[in-house]
Design a protein around this motif. Structure first.
Motif, PDB file in Angstrom:
ATOM      1  N   ASP A 135       4.116   5.768  -5.441  1.00  0.00           N
ATOM      2  CA  ASP A 135       4.926   5.574  -6.640  1.00  0.00           C
ATOM      3  C   ASP A 135       4.027   5.451  -7.872  1.00  0.00           C
ATOM      4  OD1 ASP A 135       6.646   4.715  -8.671  1.00  0.00           O
ATOM      5  OD2 ASP A 135       7.928   3.612  -7.275  1.00  0.00           O
ATOM      6  N   LYS A 136       3.877   6.529  -8.627  1.00  0.00           N
ATOM      7  CA  LYS A 136       3.015   6.525  -9.804  1.00  0.00           C
ATOM      8  C   LYS A 136       3.535   5.574 -10.880  1.00  0.00           C
ATOM      9  CE  LYS A 136       1.221  11.224  -9.241  1.00  0.00           C
ATOM     10  NZ  LYS A 136       1.120  12.579  -9.871  1.00  0.00           N
ATOM     11  N   SER A 137       4.844   5.493 -11.025  1.00  0.00           N
ATOM     12  CA  SER A 137       5.404   4.610 -12.058  1.00  0.00           C
ATOM     13  C   SER A 137       5.123   3.149 -11.725  1.00  0.00           C
ATOM     14  CB  SER A 137       6.909   4.843 -12.205  1.00  0.00           C
ATOM     15  OG  SER A 137       7.601   4.544 -11.006  1.00  0.00           O
ATOM     16  N   ALA A 145      -1.240  -7.405  -7.609  1.00  0.00           N
ATOM     17  CA  ALA A 145       0.218  -7.279  -7.585  1.00  0.00           C
ATOM     18  C   ALA A 145       0.884  -8.623  -7.358  1.00  0.00           C
ATOM     19  CB  ALA A 145       0.637  -6.293  -6.501  1.00  0.00           C
ATOM     20  N   ILE A 146       0.303  -9.440  -6.480  1.00  0.00           N
ATOM     21  CA  ILE A 146       0.867 -10.768  -6.212  1.00  0.00           C
ATOM     22  C   ILE A 146       0.697 -11.662  -7.438  1.00  0.00           C
ATOM     23  CG2 ILE A 146       0.736 -12.815  -4.760  1.00  0.00           C
ATOM     24  CD1 ILE A 146       1.875 -10.296  -3.376  1.00  0.00           C
ATOM     25  N   GLU A 147      -0.473 -11.600  -8.062  1.00  0.00           N
ATOM     26  CA  GLU A 147      -0.717 -12.415  -9.257  1.00  0.00           C
ATOM     27  C   GLU A 147       0.241 -12.025 -10.380  1.00  0.00           C
ATOM     28  OE1 GLU A 147      -4.460 -13.747 -12.131  1.00  0.00           O
ATOM     29  OE2 GLU A 147      -4.624 -11.939 -10.912  1.00  0.00           O
ATOM     30  N   ALA A 148       0.544 -10.737 -10.495  1.00  0.00           N
ATOM     31  CA  ALA A 148       1.389 -10.255 -11.592  1.00  0.00           C
ATOM     32  C   ALA A 148       2.861 -10.567 -11.393  1.00  0.00           C
ATOM     33  CB  ALA A 148       1.203  -8.743 -11.750  1.00  0.00           C
ATOM     34  N   ILE A 149       3.257 -10.995 -10.200  1.00  0.00           N
ATOM     35  CA  ILE A 149       4.663 -11.305  -9.952  1.00  0.00           C
ATOM     36  C   ILE A 149       5.196 -12.326 -10.950  1.00  0.00           C
ATOM     37  CG2 ILE A 149       6.178 -12.559  -8.337  1.00  0.00           C
ATOM     38  CD1 ILE A 149       4.917 -10.961  -6.071  1.00  0.00           C
ATOM     39  N   GLU A 169       0.821  -1.216   0.000  1.00  0.00           N
ATOM     40  CA  GLU A 169       0.000   0.000   0.000  1.00  0.00           C
ATOM     41  C   GLU A 169       0.852   1.262   0.000  1.00  0.00           C
ATOM     42  OE1 GLU A 169      -2.544  -0.609   3.309  1.00  0.00           O
ATOM     43  OE2 GLU A 169      -3.813  -2.089   2.258  1.00  0.00           O
ATOM     44  N   GLU A 170       1.973   1.226   0.711  1.00  0.00           N
ATOM     45  CA  GLU A 170       2.862   2.381   0.720  1.00  0.00           C
ATOM     46  C   GLU A 170       3.410   2.637  -0.690  1.00  0.00           C
ATOM     47  OE1 GLU A 170       7.016   3.985   2.752  1.00  0.00           O
ATOM     48  OE2 GLU A 170       6.155   2.064   3.387  1.00  0.00           O
ATOM     49  N   LEU A 171       3.788   1.546  -1.349  1.00  0.00           N
ATOM     50  CA  LEU A 171       4.302   1.657  -2.718  1.00  0.00           C
ATOM     51  C   LEU A 171       3.202   2.134  -3.666  1.00  0.00           C
ATOM     52  CD1 LEU A 171       6.832   1.096  -4.450  1.00  0.00           C
ATOM     53  CD2 LEU A 171       6.009  -1.257  -4.730  1.00  0.00           C
TER      54      LEU A 171
END
Length: 204
Positions: free
Chosen positions: A79-81, A131-135, A73-75
């Motif tokens: 971090d827009k990129s 995000a986890i799935e995309a790893i 969540e912090e990221l």
């Protein structure tokens, strides 16, 4: 703990995952190992799969789910990129899934819109799970997220995307080359799969 055996299913033999420095999916609980042995289909049309045994050469630290979500969540907020990279990875992933399902090399605009809609829903409802799935795609988003966990001293995270729906506690080794050594591999035979199915019944 150090000395524990971790398992990785592979479509190919003679792969030394202990020399891999990119995220690697694995399992360490007996029920999960048996589940992946019995439920996963043949990988990459090879018609074979191998159960690769890895030994932890140090205690492997994993964050709690609450901690992992806070790191993400912090990221995500700052971090827009990273947000842009994650959106692109998910769009590429779901576009590829649709291509396989409909047997097309190039999608029509309607199917492209369908993939984009799926990604928007994921990023709205549960971007952490996305995000986890995309790893698995090991894109820029994956590299950014993984580096955050490594910087905090973690060697693995739970695969929260599969956790509960497929296995109890599947894991992602963040950098196997720094945490495990290969101890062997076995071709998974039909007999082994049937034995695993019986053992799973006993564990329920």
């Amino acid at each position: 703990n150090k000395g524990s055996v971790i398992h990785r299913m592979s479509a190919y033999s003679d792969i030394d995952f202990s020399k891999v420095n990119t995220p690697t999916f694995a399992s360490y609980k007996e029920k999960d190992v048996l589940t992946y042995m019995t439920k996963l289909g043949d990988f990459n049309n090879t018609g074979k799969r191998y159960d690769v045994a890895l030994e932890a050469i140090k205690d492997i630290r994993m964050p709690s789910e609450d901690k992992a979500r806070k790191v993400f969540e912090e990221l995500w907020k700052t971090d827009k990129s990273y947000r842009k990279d994650l959106e692109q990875s998910l769009l590429d992933m779901y576009t590829d899934i649709l291509k396989r399902r409909i047997g097309e090399d190039e999608l029509s605009q309607d199917f492209k819109n369908l993939a984009a809609s799926k990604v928007r829903t994921i990023l709205r409802d549960d971007p952490f799970n996305g995000a986890i799935e995309a790893i698995a795609r090991q894109g820029n988003d994956s590299k950014t997220l993984i580096s955050r966990f490594v910087d905090l001293g973690y060697s693995a995270i739970e695969d929260y995307h599969d956790k509960g729906s497929f296995a109890d506690s599947p894991i992602i080794l963040l950098n196997p080359s720094s945490s495990v050594v290969k101890r062997g591999e076995d071709l998974v035979t039909e007999s082994m799969k049937r034995i695993a199915e019986v053992k799973l019944i006993d564990l329920i």
